[in-house]
Scaffold this active site. Structure first.
Site, PDB file in Angstrom:
ATOM      1  N   GLU A   2     -24.753  14.121  -3.534  1.00 25.67           N
ATOM      2  CA  GLU A   2     -23.340  13.810  -3.776  1.00 25.67           C
ATOM      3  C   GLU A   2     -22.425  14.281  -2.652  1.00 25.67           C
ATOM      4  O   GLU A   2     -22.423  15.458  -2.289  1.00 25.67           O
ATOM      5  CB  GLU A   2     -22.906  14.466  -5.088  1.00 25.67           C
ATOM      6  CG  GLU A   2     -21.504  14.076  -5.526  1.00 25.67           C
ATOM      7  CD  GLU A   2     -21.335  14.316  -7.019  1.00 25.67           C
ATOM      8  OE1 GLU A   2     -21.722  13.443  -7.811  1.00 25.67           O
ATOM      9  OE2 GLU A   2     -20.818  15.385  -7.376  1.00 25.67           O
TER      10      GLU A   2
ATOM     11  N   LYS B 102     -19.156  15.415  -2.018  1.00 30.14           N
ATOM     12  CA  LYS B 102     -18.195  16.045  -2.938  1.00 30.14           C
ATOM     13  C   LYS B 102     -17.386  17.052  -2.109  1.00 30.14           C
ATOM     14  O   LYS B 102     -17.784  18.233  -2.025  1.00 30.14           O
ATOM     15  CB  LYS B 102     -19.029  16.737  -4.021  1.00 30.14           C
ATOM     16  CG  LYS B 102     -18.300  17.498  -5.073  1.00 30.14           C
ATOM     17  CD  LYS B 102     -19.327  18.102  -6.058  1.00 30.14           C
ATOM     18  CE  LYS B 102     -18.690  18.800  -7.215  1.00 30.14           C
ATOM     19  NZ  LYS B 102     -19.666  19.361  -8.161  1.00 30.14           N
TER      20      LYS B 102
ATOM     21  N   GLU C  45     -22.747   8.710 -18.729  1.00 28.74           N
ATOM     22  CA  GLU C  45     -22.933  10.172 -18.790  1.00 28.74           C
ATOM     23  C   GLU C  45     -22.705  10.716 -20.193  1.00 28.74           C
ATOM     24  O   GLU C  45     -21.718  10.411 -20.842  1.00 28.74           O
ATOM     25  CB  GLU C  45     -21.956  10.839 -17.820  1.00 28.74           C
ATOM     26  CG  GLU C  45     -22.057  12.356 -17.829  1.00 28.74           C
ATOM     27  CD  GLU C  45     -21.116  13.000 -16.841  1.00 28.74           C
ATOM     28  OE1 GLU C  45     -21.238  12.719 -15.633  1.00 28.74           O
ATOM     29  OE2 GLU C  45     -20.244  13.761 -17.284  1.00 28.74           O
TER      30      GLU C  45
ATOM     31  N   ASN D  93     -25.276  15.472 -18.382  1.00 33.68           N
ATOM     32  CA  ASN D  93     -24.538  16.428 -17.553  1.00 33.68           C
ATOM     33  C   ASN D  93     -24.729  17.844 -18.086  1.00 33.68           C
ATOM     34  O   ASN D  93     -24.348  18.144 -19.221  1.00 33.68           O
ATOM     35  CB  ASN D  93     -23.048  16.066 -17.525  1.00 33.68           C
ATOM     36  CG  ASN D  93     -22.321  16.793 -16.401  1.00 33.68           C
ATOM     37  OD1 ASN D  93     -22.869  17.725 -15.796  1.00 33.68           O
ATOM     38  ND2 ASN D  93     -21.104  16.381 -16.122  1.00 33.68           N
TER      39      ASN D  93
ATOM     40  N   GLU E 131     -27.973  15.785 -14.341  1.00 34.22           N
ATOM     41  CA  GLU E 131     -26.786  15.975 -13.516  1.00 34.22           C
ATOM     42  C   GLU E 131     -26.285  17.420 -13.589  1.00 34.22           C
ATOM     43  O   GLU E 131     -26.222  18.001 -14.668  1.00 34.22           O
ATOM     44  CB  GLU E 131     -25.626  15.107 -14.019  1.00 34.22           C
ATOM     45  CG  GLU E 131     -25.855  13.624 -14.039  1.00 34.22           C
ATOM     46  CD  GLU E 131     -24.641  12.895 -14.611  1.00 34.22           C
ATOM     47  OE1 GLU E 131     -24.769  11.700 -14.900  1.00 34.22           O
ATOM     48  OE2 GLU E 131     -23.571  13.520 -14.808  1.00 34.22           O
ATOM     49  N   SER E 132     -25.883  17.940 -12.466  1.00 31.01           N
ATOM     50  CA  SER E 132     -25.125  19.206 -12.332  1.00 31.01           C
ATOM     51  C   SER E 132     -25.988  20.455 -12.482  1.00 31.01           C
ATOM     52  O   SER E 132     -26.905  20.511 -13.304  1.00 31.01           O
ATOM     53  CB  SER E 132     -23.983  19.299 -13.357  1.00 31.01           C
ATOM     54  OG  SER E 132     -23.084  18.244 -13.262  1.00 31.01           O
TER      55      SER E 132
HETATM   56  O1  LIG Z   1     -17.980  19.872 -10.305  1.00 33.20           O
HETATM   57  C1  LIG Z   1     -16.977  20.272 -10.920  1.00 33.20           C
HETATM   58  O2  LIG Z   1     -16.371  21.325 -10.654  1.00 33.20           O
HETATM   59  C2  LIG Z   1     -16.433  19.445 -12.048  1.00 33.20           C
HETATM   60  C3  LIG Z   1     -15.344  19.927 -12.753  1.00 33.20           C
HETATM   61  C4  LIG Z   1     -14.807  19.175 -13.778  1.00 33.20           C
HETATM   62  C5  LIG Z   1     -15.350  17.955 -14.118  1.00 33.20           C
HETATM   63  C6  LIG Z   1     -16.435  17.455 -13.405  1.00 33.20           C
HETATM   64  C7  LIG Z   1     -16.968  18.193 -12.380  1.00 33.20           C
HETATM   65  N1  LIG Z   1     -18.045  17.710 -11.654  1.00 33.20           N
HETATM   66  C8  LIG Z   1     -18.478  16.370 -11.698  1.00 33.20           C
HETATM   67  C9  LIG Z   1     -19.927  16.206 -11.630  1.00 33.20           C
HETATM   68  O3  LIG Z   1     -20.445  15.547 -12.484  1.00 33.20           O
HETATM   69  C10 LIG Z   1     -20.721  16.841 -10.532  1.00 33.20           C
HETATM   70  O4  LIG Z   1     -20.048  16.638  -9.332  1.00 33.20           O
HETATM   71  C11 LIG Z   1     -22.140  16.337 -10.367  1.00 33.20           C
HETATM   72  O5  LIG Z   1     -22.832  16.247 -11.554  1.00 33.20           O
HETATM   73  C12 LIG Z   1     -22.880  17.291  -9.418  1.00 33.20           C
HETATM   74  O6  LIG Z   1     -22.864  18.595  -9.974  1.00 33.20           O
HETATM   75  P1  LIG Z   1     -23.241  19.874  -9.105  1.00 33.20           P
HETATM   76  O7  LIG Z   1     -24.576  19.628  -8.478  1.00 33.20           O
HETATM   77  O8  LIG Z   1     -23.274  21.014 -10.057  1.00 33.20           O
HETATM   78  O9  LIG Z   1     -22.189  19.999  -8.070  1.00 33.20           O
END
Ligand SMILES: O=C(O)c1ccccc1NCC(=O)[C@H](O)[C@H](O)COP(=O)(O)O
Length: 263
Positions: A54, A56, A159, A180, A210-211
Site C-alpha cells: 500500500e 500510504k 471490507e 480488517n 488487512e492491516s
Molecule cells: O491506517 C490507519 O491509521 C487507519 C485509520 C483509520 C481508518 C483506516 C485506517 N487504515 C486503512 C487501512 O485499511 C490500512 O491502510 C490498510 O489495511 C493497511 O494497514 P496497515 O498495514 O496496518 O498499515
C-alpha cells in the site's frame, strides 16, 4: 451508514470528509481491469506470497509522513515482488490523491486498488482502478454499490471486521472480501480478528487479510489462517523510518513463506 456508534474520532472525521467529497461530474468511468485472480495465480506460480503493498503517505496512526514520489514507491514495491498495489486516494487524513493513483497505474503492470471511503455511486467515478474498496460498515446500499462498481469494470473488494459484516457482504454478492484487523472504534490491530472470521468465509471467495501485518511471522500466521493475499501498508512504508527501503520491506514479506524470519 450501518453504524456511527463507537467510531474513533479520527474515523468520524474521515467519514465527515468523505460525505462532503463529491463525485466526478464527467460521467461513469469504464475500467478495463487487470484481473486480481490472475495476479494471485501468477504469484503462487512464482512462489511469491501474494502481498498487496500500500502506497500510504500517512494515516491517523502513522508515526510520520513519507513525501516520496508515489510512483517511485509503487515501482519499488513491484520490484520487491508485490502482487498488486493499493493506493490511498483519501486526501485529508492519508495524504493520497486520485491523480497519484492514475500515475501509478500507468507506471506498473499489476492490479491497482483504490483505497478510499466511498459512500455513494457518484464517488465511484473519480478515477479508474482495477480494484475498489467498499467498507461494509460505511455503505448503506452495499448490493447496489457492488453492482454499480462491477458495471464500470471494477473488482470490488468488500471490507468486513466481524462475522455479522461478513454475512452482509456475502448476501450482497461479494466475491473478494477483506477482513480488517484494525478496529475502527479504537484503531487497535489484532490479528485474531482475521483468524476468527476466516473459517466462515466460503472457499470460492478470494480472502484478503488487512492491516497490522508487520513481520514474516505475521504473514505466515495469516496464510495459515486462510488468507489468499495480504494487504500491508505501514510495515512497508515504515513512516518513522523516513527513507526506509520499501523494496526490501516488501521483499521481506513476499519471501515469508520460506520459513525464514528476517526481522
Ligand atoms: O491506517 C490507519 O491509521 C487507519 C485509520 C483509520 C481508518 C483506516 C485506517 N487504515 C486503512 C487501512 O485499511 C490500512 O491502510 C490498510 O489495511 C493497511 O494497514 P496497515 O498495514 O496496518 O498499515
Amino acid at each position: 451508514m450501518n453504524s456511527e456508534t463507537e467510531l474513533a474520532p479520527a474515523v468520524a472525521s474521515i467519514l465527515e470528509a468523505a460525505r462532503e467529497r463529491g463525485g466526478d461530474d464527467g460521467g461513469a468511468v469504464t475500467v478495463d481491469a487487470r484481473s486480481v485472480s490472475d495476479a494471485l495465480a501468477q504469484a503462487d506460480a512464482d512462489g511469491r506470497v501474494p502481498v498487496i503493498a500500500e502506497v500510504k503517505p500517512t494515516s491517523p496512526t502513522a508515526d510520520g509522513t513519507r513525501e516520496d514520489d508515489p510512483v517511485e514507491l509503487a515501482e519499488s514495491m513491484v520490484a520487491g515482488g508485490a502482487t498488486a498495489i493499493s493506493v490511498l486516494t483519501e486526501p485529508s487524513h492519508f495524504g493520497g490523491s486520485p491523480a497519484a493513483l492514475t500515475r501509478i497505474r500507468e507506471a506498473v503492470d499489476v492490479p491497482v486498488l483504490r483505497k478510499d471511503f466511498v459512500l455513494r455511486e457518484a464517488q465511484l467515478d473519480v478515477v479508474e482502478a482495477d480494484l475498489l474498496l467498499l467498507i461494509v460498515r460505511f455503505v448503506d446500499d452495499l448490493e447496489g454499490l457492488i453492482a454499480a462498481a462491477r458495471e464500470r469494470g471494477f473488482q470490488p473488494l468488500v471490507e468486513v471486521h466481524d462475522r455479522k459484516e461478513l454475512e452482509t457482504a456475502l448476501e450482497a454478492g461479494a466475491d473478494i472480501i477483506g477482513v480488517n484487523n484494525r478496529d475502527l472504534a479504537r484503531l487497535e490491530v489484532d490479528l485474531e480478528t482475521f483468524e476468527s472470521v476466516a473459517p466462515h468465509v466460503p472457499d470460492d471467495v478470494t480472502l484478503i487479510a488487512e492491516s497490522g501485518i508487520a513481520s514474516p511471522a505475521d504473514v505466515r500466521r495469516m496464510r495459515e489462517a486462510g488468507a489468499d493475499a495480504l494487504l500491508v501498508g505501514s510495515a512497508i512504508m515504515d513512516h518513522a523510518g523516513g527513507d526506509s527501503d520499501v523494496r526490501e520491506n516488501t521483499r521481506r514479506l513476499v519471501r515469508a513463506d520460506d520459513g525464514t524470519d528476517l526481522t
